[in-house]
Design a protein around this motif. Structure first.
Motif, short mmCIF file in Angstrom:
data_model
loop_
_atom_site.label_atom_id
_atom_site.label_comp_id
_atom_site.label_asym_id
_atom_site.label_seq_id
_atom_site.Cartn_x
_atom_site.Cartn_y
_atom_site.Cartn_z
N GLU A 114 -1.85 -0.68 1.56
CA GLU A 114 -1.99 0.09 2.79
C GLU A 114 -1.91 1.58 2.51
N ALA A 115 -1.11 1.97 1.52
CA ALA A 115 -1.02 3.39 1.17
C ALA A 115 -2.36 3.92 0.66
N PHE A 116 -3.01 3.15 -0.21
CA PHE A 116 -4.28 3.61 -0.78
C PHE A 116 -5.44 3.49 0.21
N ARG A 117 -5.25 2.75 1.30
CA ARG A 117 -6.29 2.68 2.33
C ARG A 117 -6.26 3.89 3.26
N THR A 118 -5.23 4.70 3.15
CA THR A 118 -5.11 5.88 4.01
C THR A 118 -6.27 6.84 3.73
N PRO A 119 -6.91 7.37 4.77
CA PRO A 119 -8.03 8.29 4.57
C PRO A 119 -7.64 9.49 3.70
N HIS A 120 -8.54 9.92 2.84
CA HIS A 120 -8.44 11.12 2.01
C HIS A 120 -7.48 10.97 0.84
N THR A 121 -6.91 9.78 0.64
CA THR A 121 -5.91 9.62 -0.42
C THR A 121 -6.49 9.91 -1.79
N TRP A 122 -7.66 9.36 -2.08
CA TRP A 122 -8.20 9.48 -3.43
C TRP A 122 -8.61 10.90 -3.79
N ASN A 123 -9.26 11.61 -2.86
CA ASN A 123 -9.68 12.97 -3.22
C ASN A 123 -8.49 13.92 -3.31
N VAL A 124 -7.44 13.70 -2.49
CA VAL A 124 -6.23 14.52 -2.61
C VAL A 124 -5.53 14.21 -3.93
N ALA A 125 -5.46 12.93 -4.31
CA ALA A 125 -4.80 12.55 -5.57
C ALA A 125 -5.52 13.16 -6.77
N SER A 149 -0.28 12.27 3.93
CA SER A 149 0.69 11.18 4.03
C SER A 149 1.10 10.90 5.47
N GLN A 150 1.11 11.93 6.31
CA GLN A 150 1.42 11.71 7.72
C GLN A 150 0.33 10.90 8.41
N GLY A 151 -0.85 10.84 7.80
CA GLY A 151 -1.91 10.02 8.33
C GLY A 151 -1.80 8.56 7.96
N ALA A 152 -0.84 8.23 7.07
CA ALA A 152 -0.63 6.83 6.69
C ALA A 152 0.22 6.13 7.73
N LEU A 153 0.23 4.78 7.69
CA LEU A 153 1.13 4.03 8.53
C LEU A 153 2.55 4.48 8.26
N GLN A 154 3.34 4.61 9.30
CA GLN A 154 4.68 5.14 9.13
C GLN A 154 5.51 4.30 8.15
N VAL A 155 5.26 3.02 8.13
CA VAL A 155 6.05 2.14 7.27
C VAL A 155 5.75 2.34 5.79
N VAL A 156 4.64 3.01 5.45
CA VAL A 156 4.31 3.26 4.04
C VAL A 156 4.19 4.74 3.73
N GLN A 157 4.61 5.61 4.64
CA GLN A 157 4.43 7.05 4.43
C GLN A 157 5.17 7.56 3.21
N THR A 158 6.41 7.13 3.03
CA THR A 158 7.18 7.61 1.88
C THR A 158 6.52 7.19 0.57
N THR A 159 6.07 5.94 0.50
CA THR A 159 5.37 5.47 -0.69
C THR A 159 4.11 6.29 -0.94
N HIS A 160 3.37 6.56 0.13
CA HIS A 160 2.12 7.31 0.00
C HIS A 160 2.38 8.70 -0.56
N TYR A 161 3.36 9.41 0.01
CA TYR A 161 3.63 10.77 -0.45
C TYR A 161 4.16 10.75 -1.89
N THR A 162 4.98 9.75 -2.23
CA THR A 162 5.51 9.66 -3.58
C THR A 162 4.40 9.42 -4.58
N ILE A 163 3.39 8.64 -4.21
CA ILE A 163 2.25 8.41 -5.11
C ILE A 163 1.54 9.74 -5.40
N LEU A 164 1.32 10.53 -4.36
CA LEU A 164 0.66 11.83 -4.56
C LEU A 164 1.52 12.76 -5.40
N ALA A 165 2.81 12.81 -5.09
CA ALA A 165 3.71 13.70 -5.84
C ALA A 165 3.82 13.25 -7.30
#
Length: 440
Positions: A232-243, A370-386
């Protein structure tokens, strides 16, 4: 309320910088003075492993308890560990293994705190104050690193390692007290409540219809496993180009900042002078850039422009440094050499100033994404980018020295220029929250 949130995040990120400065600046000098071998000093880098595994910690924090709970827990553990270390610090000088175990747990709890505070920031910051929040993050972290590496060094001189650990414990204690007051008394507690009980996930696979609504309740939290969280984290829009951007945007800058001061020392510029400009003046420039970035990023519509401008800006000092390297021996006139001497030192400060703006803008883009991700996976999403940003910097930093030894400084510095210029063309567009309505 905005001021309180920014202050709270600034304090939390300040204490996150303490262990970095403590381990990166203070401990190597202290341990080397105690006779520790270069081999053991190098092996201590393995103790930073928890920072590289943050993406595995993040799903646990998304699935269990609240971000405030994990922040409380990590601060309490760091405070207890600091005070415990102050009582048994004399044993460290006799047992390298005991010292390494303590440092490992410092890194583990610090990495836990880092993930938790990032999750808090994602929930607390709005579009209006997200730029200021990220500036508070960067400035607070840098000030914490300065305190951990500089102030604790002088404390150790007068009061020993016991005093340094004791002061570190006091800092965590005061931070824990401030966190309790600001969270409980200023009406911020409600934004950190556990959202997993009401979050709805749309999971697409062979057994479930597209966009089928699956209620995730407290009873079956375990069903929302690591695999689903990452998917679900990687399905968030714009994740790949930001990463991709955050992996590459620091490479040229980091290579230049790590190698150009060494070039100046090799060319006879006094080490104390280089240290003053690269350390004190450069750090001031970096903090100023981060502060200016926070002001410029207050309007969301300007973030992409600020990020692209800062990337263009960084190309100039790196290019001038390449010219200094190529033609340094050509400046024979004393007057011209004096100008080149101080211009080269000034270029370090300008680069760190531009880097401060770029970092504030990049972290703002990461947080918005990351704020565009589902709230339940936001922390994981931001940590992946960081973690992507950290991985890019660490990998290239470990290779750049070897490349310089093989191909020469001027050749590799030309690569630094190309990398700095290349990031201009991969600056991501600002993620638009409306694009994630399909999840709600």
């Amino acid at each position: 309320m905005t001021v309180i949130k920014i202050l709270l995040l600034g304090v939390l990120y300040y204490v996150q910088g303490l262990p970095y400065g403590f381990q990166d600046k203070f401990l190597p000098i202290y341990l080397r003075s105690r006779g520790l071998s270069y081999t053991n000093l190098t092996l201590m880098k393995l103790l930073l492993l928890p920072w590289l595994l943050k993406a595995l910690l993040a799903p646990a924090m998304d699935l269990f308890q609240t971000k405030s709970f994990w922040t409380y827990t990590s601060l309490i553990c760091l405070m207890a560990l600091s005070f415990l270390s102050s009582f048994i610090s004399q044993e460290f000088e006799e047992s390298f293994l005991s010292f390494s175990v303590i440092l490992f747990f410092f890194n583990f709890f610090s990495a836990t705190q880092d993930v938790a505070v990032d999750g808090l920031a994602l929930q607390m910051l709005t579009d209006k104050d997200i730029g200021q929040g990220n500036s508070a993050q960067i400035i607070g972290y840098k000030l914490g690193a300065f305190f951990g590496g500089g102030v604790l060094f002088w404390v150790q001189i007068y009061w020993g390692l016991q005093g340094a650990f004791g002061l570190l414990g006091i800092m965590y204690c005061l931070t824990l007290l401030a966190f309790c007051i600001l969270m409980e008394k200023q009406g911020l507690k409600h934004i950190t409540k556990k959202s997993i009980n009401t979050e709805r996930l749309y999971i697409q696979n062979e057994d479930v219809e597209l966009n089928e609504n699956i209620q995730v309740s407290h009873k079956n939290d375990q069903q929302l496993n690591w695999k689903v969280v990452f998917r679900e984290a990687f399905r968030t829009p714009h994740t790949w180009n930001v990463a991709v951007f955050v992996i590459f945007y620091k490479l040229g800058e980091r290579g230049a900042l790590s190698s150009f001061p060494l070039f100046l020392v090799d060319e006879g510029v006094p080490t104390r002078t280089v240290g003053l400009w690269n350390g004190m003046f450069g750090q001031i420039g970096s903090l100023a850039g981060s502060a200016l970035g926070g002001i410029l990023l207050s309007e969301k519509r300007f973030i992409s422009k600020v990020l692209k401008f800062s990337c263009w800006f960084r190309v100039l000092p790196v290019t001038f440094q390449l010219l200094f390297i190529l033609f340094w021996d050509q400046f024979s006139s004393p007057a011209v050499h004096w100008i080149v001497h101080y211009s080269s030192l000034l270029s370090i400060c300008i680069l760190q100033f531009a880097a401060g703006i770029a970092t504030a803008a990049a972290f703002t883009v990461m947080m918005i994404c990351s704020q565009g991700a589902l709230q339940v996976v936001q922390t994981t999403h931001y940590t992946i980018l960081a973690s992507s940003e950290v991985a890019g910097k660490l990998l290239f930093s470990s290779l750049s020295g070897m490349l310089i030894d093989i191909f020469g400084l001027s050749t590799v510095y030309f690569v630094f220029v190309l990398l700095s210029l290349g990031t201009v063309f991969i600056v991501p567009e600002i993620p638009v929250k409306e694009e994630i309505n399909k999840y709600s």
